[in-house]
Design a protein around this motif. Structure first.
Motif, PDB file in Angstrom:
ATOM      1  N   SER A   1      -1.307  11.967  -1.791  1.00  0.00           N
ATOM      2  CA  SER A   1      -2.545  10.432  -0.456  1.00  0.00           C
ATOM      3  C   SER A   1      -1.311  10.112  -0.131  1.00  0.00           C
ATOM      4  O   SER A   1      -1.629   9.477   0.793  1.00  0.00           O
ATOM      5  CB  SER A   1      -2.597   9.901  -1.565  1.00  0.00           C
ATOM      6  OG  SER A   1      -1.912   8.421  -2.194  1.00  0.00           O
TER       7      SER A   1
ATOM      8  N   HIS B   1       1.251   1.026  -7.672  1.00  0.00           N
ATOM      9  CA  HIS B   1       0.397   2.185  -8.241  1.00  0.00           C
ATOM     10  C   HIS B   1      -0.171   2.968  -9.762  1.00  0.00           C
ATOM     11  O   HIS B   1      -1.240   2.021 -10.383  1.00  0.00           O
ATOM     12  CB  HIS B   1      -0.146   3.639  -7.719  1.00  0.00           C
ATOM     13  CG  HIS B   1      -0.925   4.604  -7.809  1.00  0.00           C
ATOM     14  ND1 HIS B   1      -2.229   4.256  -8.027  1.00  0.00           N
ATOM     15  CD2 HIS B   1      -0.837   5.698  -8.693  1.00  0.00           C
ATOM     16  CE1 HIS B   1      -2.927   5.154  -7.834  1.00  0.00           C
ATOM     17  NE2 HIS B   1      -2.361   5.879  -8.981  1.00  0.00           N
TER      18      HIS B   1
ATOM     19  N   ARG C   1      -2.195   7.198   3.362  1.00  0.00           N
ATOM     20  CA  ARG C   1      -2.290   6.232   2.710  1.00  0.00           C
ATOM     21  C   ARG C   1      -1.347   5.301   4.753  1.00  0.00           C
ATOM     22  O   ARG C   1      -1.239   4.496   4.610  1.00  0.00           O
ATOM     23  CB  ARG C   1      -0.977   5.657   1.810  1.00  0.00           C
ATOM     24  CG  ARG C   1      -1.869   6.453   0.543  1.00  0.00           C
ATOM     25  CD  ARG C   1      -0.388   5.880  -0.770  1.00  0.00           C
ATOM     26  NE  ARG C   1      -0.895   5.750  -1.947  1.00  0.00           N
ATOM     27  CZ  ARG C   1      -1.661   4.820  -2.602  1.00  0.00           C
ATOM     28  NH1 ARG C   1      -1.410   3.606  -2.648  1.00  0.00           N
ATOM     29  NH2 ARG C   1      -2.773   5.324  -4.024  1.00  0.00           N
TER      30      ARG C   1
ATOM     31  N   ALA D   1      -4.459  -5.266   5.187  1.00  0.00           N
ATOM     32  CA  ALA D   1      -5.258  -4.560   3.918  1.00  0.00           C
ATOM     33  C   ALA D   1      -5.293  -3.336   4.490  1.00  0.00           C
ATOM     34  O   ALA D   1      -5.988  -2.949   5.597  1.00  0.00           O
ATOM     35  CB  ALA D   1      -5.906  -5.303   4.192  1.00  0.00           C
ATOM     36  N   THR D   2      -5.234  -2.169   3.390  1.00  0.00           N
ATOM     37  CA  THR D   2      -6.370  -0.872   3.821  1.00  0.00           C
ATOM     38  C   THR D   2      -6.782  -1.071   2.083  1.00  0.00           C
ATOM     39  O   THR D   2      -6.607  -2.242   0.765  1.00  0.00           O
ATOM     40  CB  THR D   2      -4.966   0.570   3.614  1.00  0.00           C
ATOM     41  OG1 THR D   2      -4.591   0.386   2.423  1.00  0.00           O
ATOM     42  CG2 THR D   2      -4.521  -0.123   4.364  1.00  0.00           C
ATOM     43  N   ARG D   3      -8.294   0.322   1.806  1.00  0.00           N
ATOM     44  CA  ARG D   3      -8.156   0.538   0.572  1.00  0.00           C
ATOM     45  C   ARG D   3      -7.357   1.159  -0.094  1.00  0.00           C
ATOM     46  O   ARG D   3      -8.291   0.885  -1.689  1.00  0.00           O
ATOM     47  CB  ARG D   3      -8.940   1.309   0.746  1.00  0.00           C
ATOM     48  CG  ARG D   3      -8.855   2.693   1.155  1.00  0.00           C
ATOM     49  CD  ARG D   3      -9.707   3.915   1.478  1.00  0.00           C
ATOM     50  NE  ARG D   3      -9.796   5.416   1.371  1.00  0.00           N
ATOM     51  CZ  ARG D   3      -9.842   6.015   0.488  1.00  0.00           C
ATOM     52  NH1 ARG D   3     -10.213   5.583  -0.749  1.00  0.00           N
ATOM     53  NH2 ARG D   3      -9.597   7.411   0.258  1.00  0.00           N
ATOM     54  N   TYR D   4      -6.402   1.190  -0.157  1.00  0.00           N
ATOM     55  CA  TYR D   4      -5.066   0.757  -1.284  1.00  0.00           C
ATOM     56  C   TYR D   4      -4.723   0.487  -1.530  1.00  0.00           C
ATOM     57  O   TYR D   4      -3.675   0.351  -2.559  1.00  0.00           O
ATOM     58  CB  TYR D   4      -4.361   2.376  -0.215  1.00  0.00           C
ATOM     59  CG  TYR D   4      -4.673   3.675  -0.353  1.00  0.00           C
ATOM     60  CD1 TYR D   4      -4.308   4.399  -0.771  1.00  0.00           C
ATOM     61  CD2 TYR D   4      -4.723   4.015   1.285  1.00  0.00           C
ATOM     62  CE1 TYR D   4      -5.257   5.810  -0.828  1.00  0.00           C
ATOM     63  CE2 TYR D   4      -5.526   5.178   1.298  1.00  0.00           C
ATOM     64  CZ  TYR D   4      -5.563   5.862   1.071  1.00  0.00           C
ATOM     65  OH  TYR D   4      -6.529   7.323   1.032  1.00  0.00           O
TER      66      TYR D   4
ATOM     67  N   ALA E   1      -2.847   4.998   7.075  1.00  0.00           N
ATOM     68  CA  ALA E   1      -4.292   3.770   7.022  1.00  0.00           C
ATOM     69  C   ALA E   1      -3.335   2.748   7.398  1.00  0.00           C
ATOM     70  O   ALA E   1      -4.252   1.230   7.798  1.00  0.00           O
ATOM     71  CB  ALA E   1      -4.595   4.152   5.451  1.00  0.00           C
TER      72      ALA E   1
ATOM     73  N   ASP F   1       0.510  -1.184   0.026  1.00  0.00           N
ATOM     74  CA  ASP F   1      -0.330   0.297   0.140  1.00  0.00           C
ATOM     75  C   ASP F   1       0.471   1.064  -0.019  1.00  0.00           C
ATOM     76  O   ASP F   1       0.483   2.031  -0.041  1.00  0.00           O
ATOM     77  CB  ASP F   1      -0.959   0.250   1.098  1.00  0.00           C
ATOM     78  CG  ASP F   1      -1.800  -1.109   1.020  1.00  0.00           C
ATOM     79  OD1 ASP F   1      -2.390  -1.285  -0.117  1.00  0.00           O
ATOM     80  OD2 ASP F   1      -2.165  -1.322   1.893  1.00  0.00           O
TER      81      ASP F   1
END
Length: 77
Positions: free
Chosen positions: A59, A15, A63, A74-77, A66, A9
């Motif tokens: 971000s 990304h 990040r 785990a995260t939403r990223y 999070a 993440d």
């Protein structure tokens, strides 16, 4: 500062690779050979928007927070 080791993440390259993969999959026809794939990847890489880089940098504090809250999970990223 707590920094989880090897968290995907927090890896900016993940990304960019995701963006590149989505753009490659959207192109038709599919790459017929490795040379065409390389050329398309380079074309995508060199045409990534500077705005995308700026948004990714902006971000990073979210990040880190999070990932820290998830204790490296785990995260939403």
């Amino acid at each position: 500062m707590f920094w989880p080791l090897s968290s995907p993440d927090l890896n900016a390259m993940e990304h960019f690779f995701d963006v590149m993969e989505r753009q490659l999959r959207a192109q038709t026809p599919a790459c017929p050979n490795i040379s065409t794939l390389r050329d398309r990847c380079l074309d995508i890489w060199y045409n990534l928007s500077p705005d995308m880089y700026q948004k990714l940098v902006a971000s990073m504090p979210r990040r880190v927070a999070a990932v820290s809250k998830a204790k490296g999970g785990a995260t939403r990223y």
